[in-house]
Design a protein around this motif. Structure first.
Motif, PDB file in Angstrom:
ATOM      1  N   GLU A 117      19.081  23.824  -0.503  1.00  0.00           N
ATOM      2  CA  GLU A 117      18.274  24.727  -1.188  1.00  0.00           C
ATOM      3  C   GLU A 117      16.792  24.715  -1.182  1.00  0.00           C
ATOM      4  N   LEU A 118      16.430  23.354  -1.177  1.00  0.00           N
ATOM      5  CA  LEU A 118      14.966  22.582  -1.135  1.00  0.00           C
ATOM      6  C   LEU A 118      14.249  23.375   0.297  1.00  0.00           C
ATOM      7  N   GLN A 119      15.025  23.223   1.423  1.00  0.00           N
ATOM      8  CA  GLN A 119      14.753  23.680   2.636  1.00  0.00           C
ATOM      9  C   GLN A 119      14.490  25.253   2.719  1.00  0.00           C
ATOM     10  N   MET A 120      15.215  25.703   1.992  1.00  0.00           N
ATOM     11  CA  MET A 120      15.370  27.535   1.960  1.00  0.00           C
ATOM     12  C   MET A 120      13.966  27.938   1.320  1.00  0.00           C
ATOM     13  N   ARG A 121      13.708  27.169   0.211  1.00  0.00           N
ATOM     14  CA  ARG A 121      12.601  27.718  -0.522  1.00  0.00           C
ATOM     15  C   ARG A 121      11.278  27.340   0.243  1.00  0.00           C
ATOM     16  N   TRP A 122      11.168  26.080   0.836  1.00  0.00           N
ATOM     17  CA  TRP A 122       9.923  25.816   1.410  1.00  0.00           C
ATOM     18  C   TRP A 122       9.817  26.812   2.690  1.00  0.00           C
ATOM     19  N   GLN A 123      10.759  27.511   3.039  1.00  0.00           N
ATOM     20  CA  GLN A 123      10.506  28.525   4.151  1.00  0.00           C
ATOM     21  C   GLN A 123       9.404  29.695   3.523  1.00  0.00           C
ATOM     22  N   ARG A 124       9.727  29.946   2.404  1.00  0.00           N
ATOM     23  CA  ARG A 124       8.765  31.037   1.572  1.00  0.00           C
ATOM     24  C   ARG A 124       7.758  30.385   0.819  1.00  0.00           C
ATOM     25  N   ASP A 125       7.476  29.581   0.365  1.00  0.00           N
ATOM     26  CA  ASP A 125       6.400  28.846  -0.510  1.00  0.00           C
ATOM     27  C   ASP A 125       6.651  27.310  -0.621  1.00  0.00           C
ATOM     28  N   MET A 126       5.606  26.586  -1.284  1.00  0.00           N
ATOM     29  CA  MET A 126       5.593  25.410  -1.787  1.00  0.00           C
ATOM     30  C   MET A 126       6.813  25.422  -2.697  1.00  0.00           C
TER      31      MET A 126
END
Length: 275
Positions: A117-126
């Motif tokens: 989940e963290l990795q997926m969110r970092w693809q979009r923004d910090m």
């Protein structure tokens, strides 16, 4: 001939990156910190203007720690190194669970699911909740996310403090001490396997038997971890029984070594940015 020179430059750069990563992930390797977030370069401009390419994968594999590439960038990658057992314990805390639930993470998710989940969110923004993955106190992460009023910053603070300032700075002091001990180990031992072995033994049980964080106007004025200050920090060697007491050694040399290795390697910590 040119290819050989190029290969040698890339090899040296990889060694510089590896050395800095060994030092900066020392607290993770010994299980005192759940994770470390670093921006690792794969492109570096040389002194004469040429661009050096240093593939990341061999360096990260040599480091031997589990990691996630959260985001790839034009000059490198944002990499989260983590200690599985320590991270699992961190994510199981009540305060951390509350933060992740508010951020929209699945309830009761495993370490792997949380990292996905963290990795997926970092693809979009910090993803600012990353603080709980890298050992920040939950109160500090929560205060940052809620834009609360922070405590006044002090020299050496590694993150903004919103909770108990004394405890947060104790934690910063502990992480810093482990890195400085890792510098000392890397100067004493050259085989990477030996460095890993000695760094893995650094913990509140093993590491603090050999070293203590000291501070004061004069080297040798040891006031312990709880009253840590950021000025005049020293490391005191505590020899095994039967050995003569070691002398107090200023850590400024270790700090200078760490700073130089960081400059050469191009690796840098990821700083907080206001959401």
């Amino acid at each position: 001939m040119l290819e050989e020179a190029w290969s040698e430059i890339c090899s040296r750069h990889r060694q510089d990156i590896l050395l800095y990563l060994i030092i900066k992930t020392a607290a993770v390797r010994c299980g005192e910190k759940p994770g470390e977030l670093l921006r690792v370069p794969c492109w570096l401009s040389g002194s004469s203007g040429e661009t050096i390419y240093s593939p990341l994968k061999p360096v990260l594999s040599r480091l031997g720690l589990p990691y996630r590439v959260l985001r790839r960038e034009t000059t490198g990658a944002l990499v989260l190194f983590y200690h599985p057992a320590c991270l699992e314990a961190q994510l199981a805390g009540r305060g951390v669970r509350r933060i992740l639930k508010r951020a929209g993470y699945p309830s009761g998710c495993s370490v792997i699911r949380a990292l996905d989940e963290l990795q997926m969110r970092w693809q979009r923004d910090m993803a600012h909740e990353v603080g709980v993955f890298i050992g920040y106190p939950p109160a500090d992460v929560e205060g940052f996310l809620l834009s609360a009023k922070a405590h006044p910053a002090a020299p050496g603070d590694r993150w903004r403090i919103f909770g108990n300032a004394r405890r947060s700075r104790q934690r910063m002091a502990h992480y810093r001490a482990l890195e400085l001990q890792a510098v000392d180990i890397c100067q004493r031992y050259h085989p990477v396997s030996e460095r890993f072995l000695h760094i893995a033994a650094l913990s509140r049980g093993a590491g603090w038997k050999e070293y203590r964080v000291c501070a004061g106007k004069r080297p040798g004025t040891c006031i312990g971890e709880e009253r840590f200050r950021h000025d005049a920090v020293c490391l005191q060697h505590r020899p095994a029984s039967g050995e003569t007491p070691g002398r107090i050694r200023s850590d400024f040399r270790a700090r200078n070594v760490l700073g130089e290795v960081q400059r050469v390697s191009g690796v840098c910590e990821v700083k907080e940015e206001k959401p």
